[in-house]
Design a protein around this motif. Structure first.
Motif, PDB file in Angstrom:
ATOM      1  N   GLY A  93      15.274 -15.273 -59.757  1.00 13.03           N
ATOM      2  CA  GLY A  93      16.057 -14.232 -59.110  1.00 13.03           C
ATOM      3  C   GLY A  93      15.923 -12.898 -59.802  1.00 13.03           C
ATOM      4  N   ARG A  94      16.347 -11.880 -59.112  1.00 11.91           N
ATOM      5  CA  ARG A  94      16.278 -10.517 -59.635  1.00 11.91           C
ATOM      6  C   ARG A  94      17.253 -10.310 -60.784  1.00 11.91           C
ATOM      7  N   SER A  95      18.417 -10.920 -60.689  1.00  8.79           N
ATOM      8  CA  SER A  95      19.439 -10.795 -61.734  1.00  8.79           C
ATOM      9  C   SER A  95      19.295 -11.918 -62.751  1.00  8.79           C
ATOM     10  N   GLN A 133      13.608 -14.344 -64.432  1.00  7.22           N
ATOM     11  CA  GLN A 133      14.156 -13.126 -63.843  1.00  7.22           C
ATOM     12  C   GLN A 133      13.003 -12.213 -63.447  1.00  7.22           C
ATOM     13  N   VAL A 134      12.918 -11.955 -62.142  1.00  7.88           N
ATOM     14  CA  VAL A 134      11.835 -11.108 -61.633  1.00  7.88           C
ATOM     15  C   VAL A 134      12.243 -10.561 -60.272  1.00  7.88           C
ATOM     16  N   ASP A 135      11.807  -9.345 -59.984  1.00  9.17           N
ATOM     17  CA  ASP A 135      12.030  -8.752 -58.665  1.00  9.17           C
ATOM     18  C   ASP A 135      10.927  -9.267 -57.748  1.00  9.17           C
ATOM     19  N   LEU A 136      11.282 -10.110 -56.816  1.00  5.39           N
ATOM     20  CA  LEU A 136      10.282 -10.737 -55.946  1.00  5.39           C
ATOM     21  C   LEU A 136       9.596  -9.743 -55.004  1.00  5.39           C
ATOM     22  N   LEU A 137      10.125  -8.539 -54.897  1.00  2.84           N
ATOM     23  CA  LEU A 137       9.460  -7.510 -54.092  1.00  2.84           C
ATOM     24  C   LEU A 137       8.315  -6.846 -54.856  1.00  2.84           C
ATOM     25  N   ASP A 138       8.241  -7.120 -56.147  1.00  2.00           N
ATOM     26  CA  ASP A 138       7.155  -6.602 -56.985  1.00  2.00           C
ATOM     27  C   ASP A 138       6.099  -7.695 -57.103  1.00  2.00           C
ATOM     28  N   SER A 156       5.832 -10.592 -59.995  1.00  6.40           N
ATOM     29  CA  SER A 156       6.113 -11.964 -59.538  1.00  6.40           C
ATOM     30  C   SER A 156       4.958 -12.901 -59.860  1.00  6.40           C
TER      31      SER A 156
END
Length: 75
Positions: free
Chosen positions: A40-42, A59-64, A68
């Motif tokens: 998740g992002r958070s 923790q990762v921004d899946l839109l990146d 990812s």
């Protein structure tokens, strides 16, 4: 089964701390031979809603896309 080694399975839960994800995590923590990782992002909480320790978390921004790819490659 005696004398057999069960394969450990790996469940990756995206959004593991939402309503549905929390229930999935709680369910699979009770089943032997399952490794759980949330994504998740958070950041993840230290414990899940019932007080048990939270599983491993990425923790990762899946839109990146690039971030990812790097973060999830080891799973």
């Amino acid at each position: 089964m005696t004398g057999t080694k069960e394969t450990k399975r790996h469940l990756v839960v995206f959004g593991g701390y939402g309503v549905t994800g929390s229930g999935v995590i709680a369910h699979f923590l009770d089943i032997p031979n399952w490794k759980i990782t949330t994504v998740g992002r958070s950041g993840a909480p230290e414990k899940i809603f019932d007080g048990r320790p939270a599983p491993d978390h990425v923790q990762v921004d899946l839109l990146d896309r690039e971030a990812s790819t790097v973060a999830l490659a080891s799973l």
